[in-house]
Design a protein around this motif. Structure first.
Motif, PDB file in Angstrom:
ATOM      1  N   TRP A 209      -4.083   9.279  10.034  1.00  0.00           N
ATOM      2  CA  TRP A 209      -3.443   8.564   8.942  1.00  0.00           C
ATOM      3  C   TRP A 209      -4.454   8.009   7.945  1.00  0.00           C
ATOM      4  CZ3 TRP A 209       0.991   5.092  11.298  1.00  0.00           C
ATOM      5  CH2 TRP A 209       1.897   5.912  11.983  1.00  0.00           C
ATOM      6  N   ALA A 210      -5.719   7.957   8.317  1.00  0.00           N
ATOM      7  CA  ALA A 210      -6.747   7.361   7.458  1.00  0.00           C
ATOM      8  C   ALA A 210      -7.006   8.260   6.257  1.00  0.00           C
ATOM      9  CB  ALA A 210      -8.041   7.152   8.243  1.00  0.00           C
ATOM     10  N   VAL A 211      -7.230   7.628   5.115  1.00  0.00           N
ATOM     11  CA  VAL A 211      -7.509   8.392   3.904  1.00  0.00           C
ATOM     12  C   VAL A 211      -8.931   8.953   3.972  1.00  0.00           C
ATOM     13  CG1 VAL A 211      -7.765   8.255   1.403  1.00  0.00           C
ATOM     14  CG2 VAL A 211      -5.980   6.905   2.558  1.00  0.00           C
TER      15      VAL A 211
END
Length: 211
Positions: A209-211
């Motif tokens: 989910w991390a950019v």
């Protein structure tokens, strides 16, 4: 897992006799209670300091079925006080981070510690378990780091609250995971981004989910 060897010219009280003490006291508490479903391996290693973790490596090479090891917990002392921090995780340990957050009364940790730690020359026994694909958690207290590998690393400088924090992690996680189907738990896989807020509130989400 805890190592009992020390550097030359240091008593090695926090690094890592305190870790051995925490694991031994956890063992006493577990044996005093009902039997757990899963086997528990108590690993006390040498050659962590000068051998780069040769004790852990020897264990993995000699253990009959290392692929059946469900998880590893390693305890370290890199200072003399402060909270026991979750500063490193093994591969696919997102589920294990969530279990830690639910089991521990006062979880403290940040996943970005892992990135900073990776830039240092420090290695621990958990590196060997990680290389073997074993999910794992690495705990250590870091404050007053000037005593690390010095003659000041003696029993008088240990903050007993830090030792207690180590023990609380070891006992709560062993009790929680000792009766779980670890194969099912590990099936969720993946790594996690995580951090703790005030009063030990853990925030965790999949690393994807991390950019």
């Amino acid at each position: 897992d805890a190592h009992y060897d020390t550097r030359a010219m240091t008593p090695g009280a926090s690094d890592c006799s305190a870790c051995v003490a925490a694991v031994l006291e956890t063992t006493r508490a577990i044996l005093a209670g009902p039997a757990l479903q899963n086997d528990i391996i108590l690993l006390f290693t040498d050659n962590e300091e000068y051998g780069g973790g040769l004790g852990a490596a020897a264990f993995l090479e000699s253990y009959p079925q290392p692929d059946e090891i469900g998880l590893a917990m390693n305890f370290e002392g890199l200072g003399s006080t402060g909270p026991s921090l979750l500063f490193e995780t093994g591969p696919d340990s997102g589920w294990l981070v969530r279990e830690w957050g639910q089991a521990a009364t006062h979880p403290v940790g940040q996943s970005w510690f892992h990135e900073i730690y990776g830039l240092t020359p420090i290695n621990t026994d958990l590196n060997w378990f990680s290389d073997a694909g074993v999910p794992g958690l690495n705990f250590g207290y870091w404050a007053e780091g000037t005593v690390y590998h010095s003659m000041q690393d003696n029993p008088q400088t240990i903050d007993l609250r830090s030792l207690q924090h180590h023990g609380s992690y070891a006992l709560s996680l062993t009790q929680r995971l000792g009766n779980q189907d670890l194969n099912t738990a590990r099936s969720s896989g993946g790594d996690a981004v995580y951090f703790t807020l005030f009063r030990g509130l853990l925030v965790s989400y999949p690393a994807g989910w991390a950019v």
